[in-house]
Design a protein around this motif. Structure first.
Motif, short mmCIF file in Angstrom:
data_model
loop_
_atom_site.label_atom_id
_atom_site.label_comp_id
_atom_site.label_asym_id
_atom_site.label_seq_id
_atom_site.Cartn_x
_atom_site.Cartn_y
_atom_site.Cartn_z
N GLY A 38 -21.98 52.12 -14.67
CA GLY A 38 -22.29 51.53 -13.37
C GLY A 38 -22.69 52.58 -12.36
N ALA A 39 -21.99 53.71 -12.38
CA ALA A 39 -22.32 54.80 -11.45
C ALA A 39 -23.70 55.38 -11.76
CB ALA A 39 -21.26 55.89 -11.51
N TYR A 40 -24.03 55.50 -13.04
CA TYR A 40 -25.31 56.06 -13.44
C TYR A 40 -26.48 55.15 -13.03
CZ TYR A 40 -29.14 57.90 -16.21
OH TYR A 40 -30.34 58.41 -16.58
N TYR A 41 -26.33 53.85 -13.23
CA TYR A 41 -27.42 52.91 -12.98
C TYR A 41 -27.48 52.38 -11.55
CZ TYR A 41 -28.58 53.02 -17.87
OH TYR A 41 -28.98 53.44 -19.11
N ALA A 42 -26.54 52.77 -10.71
CA ALA A 42 -26.51 52.27 -9.33
C ALA A 42 -27.79 52.56 -8.54
CB ALA A 42 -25.28 52.81 -8.59
N PRO A 43 -28.39 53.77 -8.62
CA PRO A 43 -29.64 53.97 -7.87
C PRO A 43 -30.79 53.11 -8.39
CG PRO A 43 -28.98 56.00 -9.00
CD PRO A 43 -27.91 54.99 -9.22
N TYR A 44 -30.80 52.81 -9.67
CA TYR A 44 -31.84 51.93 -10.23
C TYR A 44 -31.69 50.52 -9.65
CZ TYR A 44 -32.74 55.62 -13.64
OH TYR A 44 -33.06 56.80 -14.24
N LEU A 45 -30.45 50.09 -9.47
CA LEU A 45 -30.18 48.79 -8.86
C LEU A 45 -30.65 48.78 -7.40
CD1 LEU A 45 -28.91 45.96 -9.01
CD2 LEU A 45 -26.73 47.00 -8.40
N THR A 46 -30.37 49.85 -6.68
CA THR A 46 -30.83 49.96 -5.29
C THR A 46 -32.35 49.90 -5.22
OG1 THR A 46 -28.88 51.25 -4.66
CG2 THR A 46 -30.82 51.43 -3.23
N GLU A 65 -30.45 48.41 2.40
CA GLU A 65 -30.68 49.47 1.42
C GLU A 65 -31.18 50.77 2.06
OE1 GLU A 65 -29.68 48.82 -1.56
OE2 GLU A 65 -29.48 46.66 -1.27
N ILE A 66 -31.17 50.84 3.40
CA ILE A 66 -31.74 52.00 4.10
C ILE A 66 -30.68 52.68 4.95
CG2 ILE A 66 -33.43 52.72 5.84
CD1 ILE A 66 -35.19 50.39 4.93
N ASN A 67 -30.66 54.00 4.90
CA ASN A 67 -29.85 54.80 5.81
C ASN A 67 -30.79 55.19 6.96
OD1 ASN A 67 -28.64 56.95 7.20
ND2 ASN A 67 -27.56 57.65 5.38
N PHE A 68 -30.77 54.40 8.03
CA PHE A 68 -31.75 54.56 9.10
C PHE A 68 -31.72 55.92 9.80
CE2 PHE A 68 -31.86 49.97 8.58
CZ PHE A 68 -33.23 49.76 8.58
N PRO A 69 -30.55 56.47 10.16
CA PRO A 69 -30.57 57.78 10.84
C PRO A 69 -31.24 58.87 9.99
CG PRO A 69 -28.42 56.75 11.11
CD PRO A 69 -29.19 55.90 10.14
N GLU A 70 -30.89 58.95 8.72
CA GLU A 70 -31.49 59.97 7.87
C GLU A 70 -32.97 59.71 7.61
OE1 GLU A 70 -29.47 61.30 4.35
OE2 GLU A 70 -27.50 61.03 5.27
N GLY A 179 -21.17 56.37 -0.54
CA GLY A 179 -19.93 55.88 -1.13
C GLY A 179 -19.95 56.21 -2.61
N PHE A 180 -19.13 55.50 -3.40
CA PHE A 180 -19.04 55.83 -4.83
C PHE A 180 -20.20 55.24 -5.63
CE2 PHE A 180 -17.37 54.89 -9.14
CZ PHE A 180 -17.30 56.19 -9.58
N LEU A 181 -20.45 53.95 -5.48
CA LEU A 181 -21.50 53.30 -6.27
C LEU A 181 -22.74 52.93 -5.46
CD1 LEU A 181 -19.43 50.93 -8.59
CD2 LEU A 181 -20.56 53.06 -9.21
N ALA A 182 -22.66 53.00 -4.16
CA ALA A 182 -23.78 52.57 -3.32
C ALA A 182 -24.76 53.72 -3.09
CB ALA A 182 -23.26 52.05 -1.99
N TRP A 183 -26.04 53.37 -3.03
CA TRP A 183 -27.11 54.32 -2.76
C TRP A 183 -27.99 53.72 -1.68
CZ3 TRP A 183 -28.01 59.01 -5.38
CH2 TRP A 183 -27.10 59.29 -6.40
N LYS A 184 -28.59 54.57 -0.85
CA LYS A 184 -29.49 54.09 0.20
C LYS A 184 -30.73 54.98 0.27
CE LYS A 184 -26.20 51.72 3.00
NZ LYS A 184 -26.45 50.63 3.84
N LEU A 185 -31.84 54.36 0.64
CA LEU A 185 -33.06 55.11 0.89
C LEU A 185 -32.82 55.96 2.12
CD1 LEU A 185 -36.07 55.71 0.35
CD2 LEU A 185 -36.61 53.76 1.81
N SER A 186 -32.89 57.28 1.96
CA SER A 186 -32.54 58.19 3.06
C SER A 186 -33.68 59.10 3.47
CB SER A 186 -31.35 59.05 2.66
OG SER A 186 -30.24 58.24 2.40
#
Length: 193
Positions: A38-46, A65-70, A179-186
């Motif tokens: 799950g940790a490995y495939y999390a960015p693919y899910l994002t 799905e976006i980290n707006f400040p970054e 976080g642990f499993l979440a990824w955001k477009l930064s």
């Protein structure tokens, strides 16, 4: 008789302990494998969530799905670098007039307004005509491109879109762990353009 019974009982407990340990180890290994997968495939899910939100013009889903400040910082740096690079190449623009601080004053407010949840919604719904997003050619453009993706580090996942015909259209989308499993477009990198 009691000695024989106690030996059999002791043997039974030893075998039960081994079975319990083996079962516990197998369950633990399975859980570790599931969490690791799950940790490995999390960015693919994002990335899939971003693609679906874009295709369906769902600004709320995309904003999650976006980290707006970054992303704002990244877009500002890319635009400023591109403007200054073009200014240096173009002899008709006198570079003393277009200083980095002037570019900051021009670019920063525009990016600050557009790279927000409301700004993304405006862009997706074509309410900003000068920055219209045309998604009708997205599939064709991607078919004319090489897309590679993968981890650059444990907290950084990069999607590179390399145009086979026009290398000035190359872009990298950078996802960072949130976080642990979440990824955001930064970040978005067009610096090679």
């Amino acid at each position: 008789m009691f000695d024989s019974l106690s030996e059999r009982l002791r043997d039974r407990l030893k075998s039960t302990d081994k079975k319990t340990i083996i079962t516990g180890a197998a369950v633990s290994a399975g859980l570790v494998a599931i969490v690791s997968g799950g940790a490995y495939y999390a960015p693919y899910l994002t990335l899939n969530n971003i693609k679906n939100a874009t295709e369906h013009r769902n600004a709320d889903a995309l904003s999650q799905e976006i980290n707006f400040p970054e992303l704002r910082v990244s877009v500002k740096e890319n635009i400023k670098a591109k403007i200054l690079k073009q200014t240096a190449k173009d002899s008709t623009i006198r570079s003393p007039e277009l200083t980095p601080s002037l570019v900051d004053k021009i670019v920063n407010p525009i990016v600050d307004e557009l790279i927000t949840p409301a700004g993304i919604e405006k862009l997706m719904l074509d309410k900003v005509p000068e920055a219209k997003i045309d998604l009708s050619y997205l599939e064709t453009d991607l078919n004319k491109s090489n897309v590679t993706m993968g981890y650059e580090s444990i907290d950084r996942f990069v999607i590179r879109i390399i145009d086979k015909v026009d290398r000035t259209k190359d872009v990298s989308l950078i996802l960072k762990r949130d976080g642990f499993l979440a990824w955001k477009l930064s970040a978005i990198d067009i610096s090679k353009v």
